[in-house]
Design a protein around this motif. Structure first.
Motif, PDB file in Angstrom:
ATOM      1  N   ILE A  70       0.857  -1.186   0.000  1.00 23.50           N
ATOM      2  CA  ILE A  70       0.000   0.000   0.000  1.00 23.50           C
ATOM      3  C   ILE A  70       0.888   1.229   0.000  1.00 23.50           C
ATOM      4  O   ILE A  70       1.901   1.278   0.701  1.00 23.50           O
ATOM      5  CB  ILE A  70      -0.909   0.025   1.246  1.00 23.50           C
ATOM      6  CG1 ILE A  70      -1.787  -1.220   1.276  1.00 23.50           C
ATOM      7  CG2 ILE A  70      -1.764   1.280   1.265  1.00 23.50           C
ATOM      8  CD1 ILE A  70      -2.565  -1.362   2.554  1.00 23.50           C
ATOM      9  N   MET A  71       0.512   2.232  -0.793  1.00 25.07           N
ATOM     10  CA  MET A  71       1.277   3.477  -0.827  1.00 25.07           C
ATOM     11  C   MET A  71       0.372   4.631  -1.222  1.00 25.07           C
ATOM     12  O   MET A  71      -0.687   4.440  -1.821  1.00 25.07           O
ATOM     13  CB  MET A  71       2.445   3.370  -1.803  1.00 25.07           C
ATOM     14  CG  MET A  71       2.052   3.230  -3.249  1.00 25.07           C
ATOM     15  SD  MET A  71       3.463   2.995  -4.338  1.00 25.07           S
ATOM     16  CE  MET A  71       4.004   1.368  -3.887  1.00 25.07           C
ATOM     17  N   THR A  72       0.812   5.822  -0.887  1.00 23.07           N
ATOM     18  CA  THR A  72       0.114   7.038  -1.289  1.00 23.07           C
ATOM     19  C   THR A  72       0.926   7.680  -2.407  1.00 23.07           C
ATOM     20  O   THR A  72       2.136   7.873  -2.272  1.00 23.07           O
ATOM     21  CB  THR A  72      -0.016   8.003  -0.099  1.00 23.07           C
ATOM     22  OG1 THR A  72      -0.733   7.340   0.943  1.00 23.07           O
ATOM     23  CG2 THR A  72      -0.766   9.261  -0.496  1.00 23.07           C
ATOM     24  N   LEU A  73       0.258   7.995  -3.515  1.00 25.27           N
ATOM     25  CA  LEU A  73       0.894   8.624  -4.664  1.00 25.27           C
ATOM     26  C   LEU A  73       0.258   9.990  -4.892  1.00 25.27           C
ATOM     27  O   LEU A  73      -0.958  10.090  -5.039  1.00 25.27           O
ATOM     28  CB  LEU A  73       0.719   7.754  -5.920  1.00 25.27           C
ATOM     29  CG  LEU A  73       1.195   8.353  -7.234  1.00 25.27           C
ATOM     30  CD1 LEU A  73       2.711   8.544  -7.232  1.00 25.27           C
ATOM     31  CD2 LEU A  73       0.771   7.487  -8.411  1.00 25.27           C
ATOM     32  N   SER A  74       1.087  11.023  -4.899  1.00 26.86           N
ATOM     33  CA  SER A  74       0.622  12.374  -5.202  1.00 26.86           C
ATOM     34  C   SER A  74       1.243  12.809  -6.523  1.00 26.86           C
ATOM     35  O   SER A  74       2.464  12.742  -6.685  1.00 26.86           O
ATOM     36  CB  SER A  74       1.038  13.355  -4.097  1.00 26.86           C
ATOM     37  OG  SER A  74       0.417  13.011  -2.885  1.00 26.86           O
ATOM     38  N   ILE A  75       0.398  13.262  -7.438  1.00 30.06           N
ATOM     39  CA  ILE A  75       0.861  13.724  -8.748  1.00 30.06           C
ATOM     40  C   ILE A  75       0.436  15.171  -8.929  1.00 30.06           C
ATOM     41  O   ILE A  75      -0.747  15.499  -8.779  1.00 30.06           O
ATOM     42  CB  ILE A  75       0.308  12.856  -9.887  1.00 30.06           C
ATOM     43  CG1 ILE A  75       0.822  11.424  -9.759  1.00 30.06           C
ATOM     44  CG2 ILE A  75       0.683  13.440 -11.249  1.00 30.06           C
ATOM     45  CD1 ILE A  75       0.325  10.482 -10.831  1.00 30.06           C
ATOM     46  N   SER A  76       1.408  16.029  -9.254  1.00 29.98           N
ATOM     47  CA  SER A  76       1.149  17.441  -9.525  1.00 29.98           C
ATOM     48  C   SER A  76       1.265  17.688 -11.018  1.00 29.98           C
ATOM     49  O   SER A  76       2.220  17.245 -11.657  1.00 29.98           O
ATOM     50  CB  SER A  76       2.161  18.323  -8.792  1.00 29.98           C
ATOM     51  OG  SER A  76       2.079  18.106  -7.410  1.00 29.98           O
TER      52      SER A  76
END
Length: 144
Positions: A70-76
Motif C-alpha cells: 500500500i502506498m500514497t501517490l501524489s501527482i502534480s
C-alpha cells in the motif's frame, strides 16, 4: 487462382494480363544495427515533463497467502493541459522484474486508478498491489 509464374507465362500470350517482376536484394532492406539498451531508453523512455510524482506512506501488510503493498501517490500537474489519469499505467515492479497492477480493496479504501488532474493541481491516490509473500523491495513504475 494461378501462381505468379503461371500468370507471367499466360501474360506472354494474352495482351490483357500484365506481369511485373521486381527483385529486392535483402542486403538493401535488411541492414540491422546494434544499439545499446541505454540508447534505447534515452530515445523512447522520457521523464514526464508536465508532472511531479511523490510516493509516501509505503506499507507492506502480510497476509496468509499474499502480501498487500500500500502506498500514497501524489501527482502534480506542471503543464498547461489536463493530465488524463486513465492514460497513466501504474505498476509495482520487483527488483527481479515482476510487475503487479493496482488492486481495489474496499476495506483499505484503495483507488483503482488516478483521477484526471487539471493544470496547477495535485491529486493524491492510495494504491494497493497484491504481491507475493517472498517479495519485499519494489519500484513504482508510471507509464503514459
Amino acid at each position: 487462382m494461378s501462381t505468379n509464374s503461371e500468370r507471367c507465362a499466360e501474360a506472354s500470350t494474352n495482351q490483357y494480363i500484365t506481369c511485373q517482376k521486381s527483385t529486392y536484394p535483402l542486403s538493401q532492406i535488411s541492414n540491422p544495427t546494434k544499439i545499446s539498451y541505454n540508447s534505447l531508453l534515452e530515445t523512447y523512455v522520457k521523464d514526464f515533463e508536465n508532472m511531479d510524482a511523490r510516493v509516501s506512506n509505503v506499507e507492506l501488510i502480510s497476509g496468509d497467502e499474499i502480501n498487500l503493498l500500500i502506498m500514497t501517490l501524489s501527482i502534480s500537474n506542471k503543464g498547461n493541459t489536463e493530465i488524463s489519469g486513465y492514460s497513466i499505467d501504474i505498476t509495482a515492479r520487483t527488483l527481479s522484474g515482476l510487475e503487479f497492477d493496482t488492486d481495489y480493496y474496499y476495506d483499505m479504501d484503495c483507488d483503482s486508478s488516478i483521477d484526471d488532474i487539471n493544470p496547477g493541481l495535485t491529486k493524491t491516490s492510495m494504491l494497493c498491489f497484491e504481491v507475493p509473500k517472498n517479495e519485499t523491495a519494489f519500484n513504482l513504475i508510471l507509464r503514459s
